[in-house]
Design a protein around this motif. Structure first.
Motif, PDB file in Angstrom:
ATOM      1  N   ARG A  99       0.847  -1.194   0.000  1.00  0.00           N
ATOM      2  CA  ARG A  99       0.000   0.000   0.000  1.00  0.00           C
ATOM      3  C   ARG A  99       0.883   1.245   0.000  1.00  0.00           C
ATOM      4  O   ARG A  99       1.840   1.324   0.762  1.00  0.00           O
ATOM      5  N   ASP A 102      -1.703   6.720   1.785  1.00  0.00           N
ATOM      6  CA  ASP A 102      -3.052   6.240   2.092  1.00  0.00           C
ATOM      7  C   ASP A 102      -3.158   5.933   3.590  1.00  0.00           C
ATOM      8  O   ASP A 102      -2.602   4.945   4.066  1.00  0.00           O
ATOM      9  N   PRO A 103      -3.841   6.778   4.367  1.00  0.00           N
ATOM     10  CA  PRO A 103      -3.848   6.619   5.824  1.00  0.00           C
ATOM     11  C   PRO A 103      -4.688   5.442   6.322  1.00  0.00           C
ATOM     12  O   PRO A 103      -5.529   4.920   5.593  1.00  0.00           O
ATOM     13  N   LEU A 104      -4.451   5.060   7.567  1.00  0.00           N
ATOM     14  CA  LEU A 104      -5.109   3.881   8.155  1.00  0.00           C
ATOM     15  C   LEU A 104      -6.122   4.291   9.224  1.00  0.00           C
ATOM     16  O   LEU A 104      -5.951   5.311   9.881  1.00  0.00           O
ATOM     17  N   LEU A 155     -13.302  11.219  11.612  1.00  0.00           N
ATOM     18  CA  LEU A 155     -12.023  11.920  11.468  1.00  0.00           C
ATOM     19  C   LEU A 155     -11.924  13.013  12.524  1.00  0.00           C
ATOM     20  O   LEU A 155     -12.821  13.847  12.638  1.00  0.00           O
ATOM     21  N   LEU A 208      -1.246  13.452   7.680  1.00  0.00           N
ATOM     22  CA  LEU A 208      -2.390  14.360   7.809  1.00  0.00           C
ATOM     23  C   LEU A 208      -2.549  14.780   9.273  1.00  0.00           C
ATOM     24  O   LEU A 208      -2.147  14.056  10.181  1.00  0.00           O
ATOM     25  N   THR A 229      -5.273  14.825  10.799  1.00  0.00           N
ATOM     26  CA  THR A 229      -6.424  14.122  11.381  1.00  0.00           C
ATOM     27  C   THR A 229      -6.137  12.631  11.536  1.00  0.00           C
ATOM     28  O   THR A 229      -5.309  12.071  10.819  1.00  0.00           O
ATOM     29  N   ALA A 234      -8.317   8.856  11.839  1.00  0.00           N
ATOM     30  CA  ALA A 234      -9.623   8.218  11.640  1.00  0.00           C
ATOM     31  C   ALA A 234      -9.802   7.171  12.732  1.00  0.00           C
ATOM     32  O   ALA A 234      -8.987   6.264  12.864  1.00  0.00           O
ATOM     33  N   ALA A 274      -5.627  -0.663  11.364  1.00  0.00           N
ATOM     34  CA  ALA A 274      -5.979  -1.790  10.493  1.00  0.00           C
ATOM     35  C   ALA A 274      -6.750  -1.338   9.259  1.00  0.00           C
ATOM     36  O   ALA A 274      -7.901  -0.935   9.359  1.00  0.00           O
ATOM     37  N   PRO A 275      -6.116  -1.428   8.109  1.00  0.00           N
ATOM     38  CA  PRO A 275      -6.861  -1.274   6.858  1.00  0.00           C
ATOM     39  C   PRO A 275      -7.392  -2.648   6.449  1.00  0.00           C
ATOM     40  O   PRO A 275      -7.143  -3.646   7.143  1.00  0.00           O
ATOM     41  N   SER A 276      -8.108  -2.715   5.357  1.00  0.00           N
ATOM     42  CA  SER A 276      -8.618  -4.006   4.906  1.00  0.00           C
ATOM     43  C   SER A 276      -7.450  -4.941   4.542  1.00  0.00           C
ATOM     44  O   SER A 276      -6.420  -4.487   4.049  1.00  0.00           O
ATOM     45  N   ILE A 334     -17.109   6.592   6.640  1.00  0.00           N
ATOM     46  CA  ILE A 334     -16.161   7.551   7.239  1.00  0.00           C
ATOM     47  C   ILE A 334     -16.777   8.946   7.170  1.00  0.00           C
ATOM     48  O   ILE A 334     -17.245   9.366   6.105  1.00  0.00           O
ATOM     49  N   ARG A 383     -16.546   8.565   2.992  1.00  0.00           N
ATOM     50  CA  ARG A 383     -16.690   7.258   2.319  1.00  0.00           C
ATOM     51  C   ARG A 383     -18.042   6.690   2.718  1.00  0.00           C
ATOM     52  O   ARG A 383     -18.301   6.504   3.906  1.00  0.00           O
ATOM     53  N   ALA A 403      -8.855  15.468   0.544  1.00  0.00           N
ATOM     54  CA  ALA A 403      -9.904  15.181   1.530  1.00  0.00           C
ATOM     55  C   ALA A 403     -10.122  13.700   1.797  1.00  0.00           C
ATOM     56  O   ALA A 403     -10.300  13.280   2.922  1.00  0.00           O
ATOM     57  N   PRO A 418      -8.176  10.637   1.015  1.00  0.00           N
ATOM     58  CA  PRO A 418      -7.102   9.830   0.472  1.00  0.00           C
ATOM     59  C   PRO A 418      -7.512   8.369   0.470  1.00  0.00           C
ATOM     60  O   PRO A 418      -8.267   7.942   1.339  1.00  0.00           O
ATOM     61  N   GLY A 419      -7.040   7.633  -0.469  1.00  0.00           N
ATOM     62  CA  GLY A 419      -7.382   6.215  -0.484  1.00  0.00           C
ATOM     63  C   GLY A 419      -8.639   5.941  -1.269  1.00  0.00           C
ATOM     64  O   GLY A 419      -8.915   4.804  -1.623  1.00  0.00           O
TER      65      GLY A 419
HETATM   66  P1  AMP Z   1      -9.232   0.956   4.678  1.00  0.00           P
HETATM   67  O1  AMP Z   1      -8.927   0.809   6.119  1.00  0.00           O
HETATM   68  O2  AMP Z   1      -8.381   0.192   3.731  1.00  0.00           O
HETATM   69  O3  AMP Z   1     -10.686   0.747   4.419  1.00  0.00           O
HETATM   70  O4  AMP Z   1      -8.898   2.463   4.326  1.00  0.00           O
HETATM   71  C1  AMP Z   1      -8.890   3.467   5.250  1.00  0.00           C
HETATM   72  C2  AMP Z   1      -9.376   4.700   4.565  1.00  0.00           C
HETATM   73  O5  AMP Z   1      -9.792   5.641   5.556  1.00  0.00           O
HETATM   74  C3  AMP Z   1      -8.319   5.445   3.773  1.00  0.00           C
HETATM   75  O6  AMP Z   1      -8.134   4.927   2.504  1.00  0.00           O
HETATM   76  C4  AMP Z   1      -8.896   6.854   3.767  1.00  0.00           C
HETATM   77  O7  AMP Z   1      -9.870   6.993   2.740  1.00  0.00           O
HETATM   78  C5  AMP Z   1      -9.607   6.964   5.102  1.00  0.00           C
HETATM   79  N1  AMP Z   1      -8.809   7.663   6.093  1.00  0.00           N
HETATM   80  C6  AMP Z   1      -8.071   7.122   7.068  1.00  0.00           C
HETATM   81  N2  AMP Z   1      -7.466   8.069   7.786  1.00  0.00           N
HETATM   82  C7  AMP Z   1      -7.837   9.243   7.260  1.00  0.00           C
HETATM   83  C8  AMP Z   1      -7.531  10.594   7.574  1.00  0.00           C
HETATM   84  N3  AMP Z   1      -6.740  10.927   8.579  1.00  0.00           N
HETATM   85  N4  AMP Z   1      -8.088  11.548   6.815  1.00  0.00           N
HETATM   86  C9  AMP Z   1      -8.914  11.222   5.798  1.00  0.00           C
HETATM   87  N5  AMP Z   1      -9.236   9.962   5.461  1.00  0.00           N
HETATM   88  C10 AMP Z   1      -8.703   8.986   6.179  1.00  0.00           C
END
Ligand code: AMP
Ligand code: MG
Length: 347
Positions: free
Chosen positions: A62, A66-68, A107, A122, A124, A126, A148-150, A190, A206, A234, A236-237
């Motif tokens: 990744r 792309d934030p987590l 966020l 960033l 912020t 999440a 944890a992302p997916s 989100i 999201r 705004a 990312p990801g």
């Molecule tokens: P995932 O955990 O793979 O579903 O992806 C997490 C997603 O959360 C990221 O791809 C971003 O779209 C969003 N996200 C996580 N942290 C932030 C942040 N600090 N600001 C904006 N979006 C975030």
């Protein structure tokens, strides 16, 4: 990077304890493990350990812009990782009481204790509290929030079962905790909360299981811009290529838009498999899979959504054709994902 990836079951008490203990042991050692949540399976690491978090990016391939999401054991842990602006504190409290534990990610301004790698630099962070009891127990036993992302390779389809995680990450991680199929099957909603008068502004960054309808009691709800090009800002990801199968996918807004090409093999992702919808007889489909057979229920479609995409992707057809879903409730998130997936091959 080559590990033997163990898959530990949790459907009997002693096995559950073993799986939880093994996950916590690995997390304490700074490793990553795949864990079940109520949305999709996540690839977890100690959120406060930048080196451990780096392994998530490595295993998923990744990009670090792309934030987590940071998962907490309970709402009391918010203050550990975020500074809640006083103007939104009351609304946040009400929303957290209503939706946590559950699939709502919020966020908030981040505290310095959260490594920049987690938030992609960033300001912020999440945060959310999952309703999966196994996942929450692992977070509280670890005593630290979990990033944890997916649990899929970057840009590919999110896993909603342990076997889907294995297909994505076999040999790249030590452990998958298997707790069966995920309850929602779609990633969390989100949101961002901003002060406004007389109502707060709630921006859906999201779309997901918690819908605009659910949120409107707490403020004026709007969607973040759907432009998917400015991924560094705004949302990312939220890249166009997210959630995409390897097979080209086309979302058909109307059945009449489809003209099959001679010699090509097509598979249909049907919403409810109803002839009257006009898609079943468009051509000799190689395969037809339904999201919600017969009755067209959106939550049922969501649970099967990534599974069906993943299965159709394995058939080796030339194109997957997707029927549109009703664009309300959880249908908003699925249509968003289908548009992103079809965008990938049209440019
Ligand atoms: P995932 O955990 O793979 O579903 O992806 C997490 C997603 O959360 C990221 O791809 C971003 O779209 C969003 N996200 C996580 N942290 C932030 C942040 N600090 N600001 C904006 N979006 C975030
Ligand atoms: Mg993802």
């Amino acid at each position: 990077m080559s590990y033997v990836t163990a898959v530990l079951p949790t459907d009997q008490p002693p096995l559950l304890h073993q799986a939880v203990d093994e996950a916590v042991r690995l997390l304490r050692e700074g490793e990553v493990v795949a864990l079940p949540t109520e949305t999709v399976y996540g690839l977890a690491a100690n959120a406060l350990d930048a080196e451990a978090v780096a392994k998530i990016f490595e295993a998923k391939e990744r990009p670090t812009f792309d934030p987590l999401i940071v998962h907490l054991a309970s709402k009391e842990q918010i203050d550990l990782v975020a500074d809640v602006p006083p103007e939104i504190a009351l609304t946040l409290k009400k929303m957290v009481e209503r939706f946590w534990p559950g699939p709502l990610t919020i966020l908030l301004p981040k505290k310095p204790i959260v490594p920049d790698l987690v938030t992609a630099g960033l300001p912020t962070v999440a945060v959310r509290v999952s309703s999966n009891a196994i996942f929450r127990r692992i977070i509280s036993d670890l005593g630290k929030p979990i990033a944890a992302p997916s649990a899929n390779r970057f840009g590919s389809i999110s896993p909603t079962s342990a076997s889907a995680v294995l297909a994505e990450l076999n040999g790249r991680i030590h452990l998958i905790v298997d707790a069966g199929a995920c309850m929602f099957g779609l990633e969390s909603t989100i949101i961002k909360i901003e002060p406004g008068s007389p109502k707060m502004f709630i921006t859906i960054v999201r779309p997901g299981p918690i819908t605009a309808e659910d949120l409107k009691v707490y403020g004026k709800v709007r969607y973040a811009s759907r432009t998917v090009v400015d991924e560094a800002s705004a949302a990312p990801g939220q890249l166009a290529s997210h959630y995409a199968p390897k097979t080209p996918l086309r979302l058909l807004e109307r059945p009449s838009d489809f003209i099959p090409e001679e010699g090509k093999r097509y598979a249909l992702m049907s919403y409810r498999g109803e002839e009257k919808d006009g898609y079943l007889n468009l051509c000799e489909w190689e395969e037809v899979m339904m999201l919600s057979p017969g009755n067209g229920k959106l939550p049922e479609a969501a649970v099967r959504f990534f599974y069906v995409l993943r299965t159709l992707d394995m058939l080796g057809v030339d194109e997957i054709i997707a029927e549109p879903l009703h664009e309300h409730g959880m249908g908003v998130a699925m249509m968003d994902k289908l548009r992103r997936a079809s965008g990938r091959h049209s440019s």
